[in-house]
Write a protein that holds these residues in place. Structure first.
Motif, PDB file in Angstrom:
ATOM      1  N   VAL A 100       2.517   1.781  -3.496  1.00  0.00           N
ATOM      2  CA  VAL A 100       1.534   2.524  -4.309  1.00  0.00           C
ATOM      3  C   VAL A 100       1.426   3.747  -4.226  1.00  0.00           C
ATOM      4  O   VAL A 100       1.237   4.613  -5.086  1.00  0.00           O
ATOM      5  CB  VAL A 100       0.007   1.793  -4.250  1.00  0.00           C
ATOM      6  N   GLY A 101       1.253   4.410  -2.878  1.00  0.00           N
ATOM      7  CA  GLY A 101       1.230   5.825  -2.750  1.00  0.00           C
ATOM      8  C   GLY A 101       2.521   6.372  -3.144  1.00  0.00           C
ATOM      9  O   GLY A 101       2.453   7.445  -3.574  1.00  0.00           O
ATOM     10  N   ASP A 102       3.578   5.913  -2.754  1.00  0.00           N
ATOM     11  CA  ASP A 102       5.002   6.443  -3.255  1.00  0.00           C
ATOM     12  C   ASP A 102       4.986   6.479  -4.856  1.00  0.00           C
ATOM     13  O   ASP A 102       5.475   7.479  -5.383  1.00  0.00           O
ATOM     14  CB  ASP A 102       6.174   5.455  -2.853  1.00  0.00           C
ATOM     15  N   GLN A 103       4.722   5.503  -5.465  1.00  0.00           N
ATOM     16  CA  GLN A 103       4.316   5.581  -6.939  1.00  0.00           C
ATOM     17  C   GLN A 103       3.429   6.511  -7.527  1.00  0.00           C
ATOM     18  O   GLN A 103       3.625   7.523  -8.288  1.00  0.00           O
ATOM     19  CB  GLN A 103       3.953   4.204  -7.639  1.00  0.00           C
ATOM     20  N   ARG A 104       2.283   6.846  -6.703  1.00  0.00           N
ATOM     21  CA  ARG A 104       1.529   7.997  -7.169  1.00  0.00           C
ATOM     22  C   ARG A 104       1.986   9.316  -7.058  1.00  0.00           C
ATOM     23  O   ARG A 104       1.827  10.040  -7.422  1.00  0.00           O
ATOM     24  CB  ARG A 104       0.153   7.953  -6.094  1.00  0.00           C
ATOM     25  N   ASP A 105       3.096   9.236  -5.878  1.00  0.00           N
ATOM     26  CA  ASP A 105       3.365  10.541  -5.815  1.00  0.00           C
ATOM     27  C   ASP A 105       4.886  10.710  -6.456  1.00  0.00           C
ATOM     28  O   ASP A 105       5.661  11.856  -6.279  1.00  0.00           O
ATOM     29  CB  ASP A 105       3.886  10.601  -4.342  1.00  0.00           C
ATOM     30  N   SER A 160       0.738  -1.286   0.153  1.00  0.00           N
ATOM     31  CA  SER A 160      -0.072   0.086  -0.030  1.00  0.00           C
ATOM     32  C   SER A 160       0.755   1.277   0.077  1.00  0.00           C
ATOM     33  O   SER A 160       0.619   2.296  -0.793  1.00  0.00           O
ATOM     34  CB  SER A 160      -0.956  -0.003   1.216  1.00  0.00           C
ATOM     35  N   LYS A 161       2.098   1.256   0.689  1.00  0.00           N
ATOM     36  CA  LYS A 161       2.844   2.492   0.834  1.00  0.00           C
ATOM     37  C   LYS A 161       3.461   2.403  -0.660  1.00  0.00           C
ATOM     38  O   LYS A 161       3.684   3.568  -0.874  1.00  0.00           O
ATOM     39  CB  LYS A 161       3.866   2.313   2.017  1.00  0.00           C
TER      40      LYS A 161
END
Length: 120
Positions: free
Chosen positions: A103-108, A100-101
């Protein structure tokens, strides 16, 4: 008064009186499932360890070891790079949290590298 009663009374008087966050009692030392991340914001890179059984109280040691591994294996990270370790109560929870983290890092805008590093 029995010895057990005396010890219980002493522990009650020594109990913390602040509302600071405490580590859950259910997680005995050495039974935490941990993963670590090195984030390098200037290069937009995030390096993830594997999930491993460890001791929450050794978190700083894991952070330093993982950061040193990333620097040695993937090239020196920038001075703004930081290492973080997170813990969960089960392997699956830690793996899900790491995913989950990431995925968030990729989104950022971070590129993700899964290193499979674990503390030994």
């Amino acid at each position: 008064m029995t010895l057990a009663a005396a010890l219980a009374a002493a522990l009650l008087t020594l109990a913390p009186t602040t509302s600071a966050a405490l580590r859950p009692v259910s997680l005995a030392a050495g039974s935490d499932m941990i993963y670590c991340v090195v984030q390098d914001p200037s290069r937009r890179m995030a390096y993830y360890s594997g999930v491993f059984a460890g001791d929450y109280f050794q978190q700083q040691s894991y952070q330093q070891s993982f950061h040193a591994f990333v620097d040695a294996r993937y090239g020196e990270t920038s001075s703004s790079a930081d290492a973080y370790c997170f813990y969960e109560s089960s392997f699956q929870q830690a793996a899900d949290a790491a995913n989950s983290k990431a995925v968030g890092d990729q989104r950022d805008g971070y590129s993700i590298t899964w290193t499979r590093w674990t503390a030994r």
